[in-house]
Design an enzyme around this catalytic site. Structure first.
Site, PDB file in Angstrom:
ATOM      1  N   LYS A  22       0.941  -1.322  -0.063  1.00 61.15           N
ATOM      2  CA  LYS A  22      -0.023  -0.054  -0.031  1.00 61.15           C
ATOM      3  C   LYS A  22       0.848   1.255  -0.072  1.00 61.15           C
ATOM      4  CE  LYS A  22      -1.607   1.499   4.190  1.00 61.15           C
ATOM      5  NZ  LYS A  22      -1.437   3.081   4.568  1.00 61.15           N
ATOM      6  N   ASN A  23       1.559   1.357   0.883  1.00 60.36           N
ATOM      7  CA  ASN A  23       2.508   2.478   1.148  1.00 60.36           C
ATOM      8  C   ASN A  23       3.538   2.921   0.023  1.00 60.36           C
ATOM      9  OD1 ASN A  23       0.965   3.151   3.350  1.00 60.36           O
ATOM     10  ND2 ASN A  23       2.805   2.610   4.797  1.00 60.36           N
ATOM     11  N   CYS A 116      -3.945  12.757  13.086  1.00 59.52           N
ATOM     12  CA  CYS A 116      -4.505  11.403  13.033  1.00 59.52           C
ATOM     13  C   CYS A 116      -4.471  10.792  14.242  1.00 59.52           C
ATOM     14  CB  CYS A 116      -3.573  10.654  12.042  1.00 59.52           C
ATOM     15  SG  CYS A 116      -2.004  10.068  12.795  1.00 59.52           S
ATOM     16  N   ARG A 121       0.523  15.270  12.630  1.00 55.06           N
ATOM     17  CA  ARG A 121       1.286  14.678  11.617  1.00 55.06           C
ATOM     18  C   ARG A 121       1.681  15.944  10.752  1.00 55.06           C
ATOM     19  NH1 ARG A 121      -0.237   9.399   9.987  1.00 55.06           N
ATOM     20  NH2 ARG A 121       1.301   9.471   8.537  1.00 55.06           N
ATOM     21  N   ASP A 315       5.279   0.809  11.714  1.00 56.83           N
ATOM     22  CA  ASP A 315       4.098   0.267  11.410  1.00 56.83           C
ATOM     23  C   ASP A 315       3.842  -1.206  11.986  1.00 56.83           C
ATOM     24  OD1 ASP A 315       3.552   2.669  10.145  1.00 56.83           O
ATOM     25  OD2 ASP A 315       4.003   1.982   8.185  1.00 56.83           O
ATOM     26  N   ARG A 407      -8.385  -0.597   4.902  1.00 59.98           N
ATOM     27  CA  ARG A 407      -7.333   0.359   4.338  1.00 59.98           C
ATOM     28  C   ARG A 407      -5.887  -0.265   4.163  1.00 59.98           C
ATOM     29  NH1 ARG A 407      -5.651   4.481   7.850  1.00 59.98           N
ATOM     30  NH2 ARG A 407      -4.760   5.121   5.690  1.00 59.98           N
TER      31      ARG A 407
END
Ligand code: EPU
Length: 452
Positions: A22-23, A116, A121, A315, A407
């Site tokens: 995803k990232n 967030c 952030r 993460d 997500r």
């Protein structure tokens, strides 16, 4: 809002394949904005964040063909420069359209992303980097307006901040510098594999980026970029999460497309805890290895400190906290990227974990088995840690608000069920529309939440 009902205590076994990152995909998609050619991406995961990026690119005049798997993108309207709040607020990573759009169109208007679930952030480094390249930046009506009527100019930029390098900041500044006049040096650039993937993509479109993967990027500007076809790297965070799933269930799992080459810090911690990650195929291609994950019956405590790559990734912090809850003894986890990223602590405690937090550090007193309970996900990786705890728990765990998980993990319940888990997605369509901040009294639709 959907939730997961997890029947815990089942040992996982079998084989699954790790999806595309995803990232990596999000800034790769944004790179479509800086070429007149066609950008084709393969191995794009099927996630809500990818759908949101697709919507955003369409708003910015990009024709997008395909939702996941293979996605083709081409600019059809270069005059659409406004990334509006309605989409940006659904996903913080929207900010990565700023650099490419500014570089190619010489102006960009992007709604300022908010905070967030795990704290403030800031994007000051993104803006400082673009200003150093000659952009004028203003803030109007909550939007960042960046202009460079005569184009951007190469320069030397220090891009480090109080928490080290910035991943999407590096993506933005690097992509902008590719089309700047002259040479740009980015010092303290992020070295994350997702940034490497972006640099490789840009070079295959005609950019001239040197020292890829190092903290000192050298970028020789070019006039324009062309078309390319690129395969997204596998997702190291998904890979780490499923490795922990095997470990917490004392399982025996084979993971294909496991990017072990960029996971050495996580694998090192797993080894120390007593979880074995053995490469069984793909020794000569370690970004696409096949590994077998097994664990000792007795797990050992450890110390984890999150850091920019190649250090231990923030993460995976929540997922590893679940794992060390099952180790015999005290573990220490220190969060050095997002000192407030501990939304999972209170929920894991509801399941019987003994965790003592002081500021950015948690002491986890391991060896207390999880007991099933209703828990609530607060962000993407926190949700993953709760699912992992549910797999290991005695009894039934219900994890609510799993839209966070969707997500970043493609149908996680189906993947884990293939391995023998028993997870049911409970759809709650019949209930009244969900609000994110019911407890604060505000009535904000879930989709309006500013995300990571
Ligand atoms: N920071 C600043 N100023 C800036 C930018 C960042 O001070 O202008 C600080 C941040 O507050 C943080 C640190 O620098 O303390 C690192 O933040 P970074 O900019 O690297 O984060 P990001 O690029 O916004 C990406 C990932 C995150 C991941 C972080 C760190 C994407 C879409 N997001 O965010 O992923 O946690 O890098 O590795 O790539 C996730 O996938 O769950 C996720 C949150």
């Amino acid at each position: 809002m959907d939730s997961f009902r997890i029947q815990g205590g089942r040992r996982l076994a079998g084989r699954i394949q790790i999806e595309g990152s995803k990232n990596a995909t999000l800034p790769l998609m944004a790179a479509a904005l800086c070429t007149d050619g066609t950008l084709t991406l393969r191995n794009v995961p099927c996630l809500s964040d990818i759908s949101n990026m697709t919507k955003l690119l369409r708003q910015l005049g990009v024709e997008v063909d395909g939702e996941c798997g293979e996605v083709k993108m081409r600019v059809v309207d270069p005059n659409a420069i406004h990334a509006k709040y309605e989409i940006v607020k659904t996903m913080r990573a929207s900010i990565c359209v700023l650099g490419p759009m500014l570089a190619r169109r010489r102006r960009a208007r992007v709604s300022m992303p908010g905070g967030c679930a795990f704290g403030e952030r800031p994007i000051d480094l993104h803006l400082r980097g673009l200003e150093a390249l000659g952009a004028k930046i203003e803030l109007t009506e909550g939007d960042i307006i960046a202009t460079a009527p005569n184009g951007l100019k190469g320069t030397t930029i220090f891009l480090g901040g109080p928490f080290g390098s910035t991943v999407l900041g590096t993506a933005n500044v690097m992509t902008a510098a590719v089309l700047a006049k002259g040479t740009t040096v980015i010092e303290s650039a992020a070295c994350e594999p997702e940034i490497v993937d972006l640099a490789v993509l840009l070079n295959s479109m005609g950019a001239r980026i040197e020292n890829i993967g190092s903290p000192r990027l050298v970028i020789h500007g070019v006039e324009s970029l062309g078309s390319t076809v690129h395969t997204v790297i596998p997702d190291r965070i998904v890979a780490g999460t499923y490795a922990v799933a095997a470990a917490v269930t004392n399982g025996d799992v084979i993971l294909e497309e496991f990017p072990i080459d960029c996971m050495l810090s996580a694998v090192d911690r797993l080894n120390e805890i007593g979880v074995h990650v053995e490469t069984i195929a793909g020794h000569d291609n370690p970004m696409h290895a096949t590994v077998r994950v097994t664990s000792d019956r007795t797990l050992k405590p450890t110390t984890i400190t999150t850091q920019p790559h190649p250090g231990f990734p923030t993460d995976l912090q929540a997922q590893f906290m679940t794992l060390v809850c099952l180790a015999e003894g005290n573990s220490i986890i220190t969060e050095k990227i997002y000192p407030e990223r501990f939304g999972h602590v209170a929920e894991l405690s509801r399941m019987g974990a003994k965790i003592y937090r002081q500021g950015p550090t948690c002491v986890v007193s391991g060896g207390h088995p999880f007991k099933g309970a209703p828990v609530m996900a607060s962000d993407l990786r926190a949700s993953a840690s709760l699912v992992l705890a549910g797999l290991a728990a005695e009894g039934v765990t219900e994890v609510s608000r799993i839209y966070h998980l969707d997500r970043g993990y493609t149908r996680m319940e189906e993947q884990l069920n293939v391995l023998g888990a028993r997870i049911e997605r409970v759809r709650e369509e019949s209930k009244a529309p969900a609000t994110e901040s019911a407890s604060s009294g505000a009535s904000v639709p879930v989709t309006a939440k500013v995300e990571l």
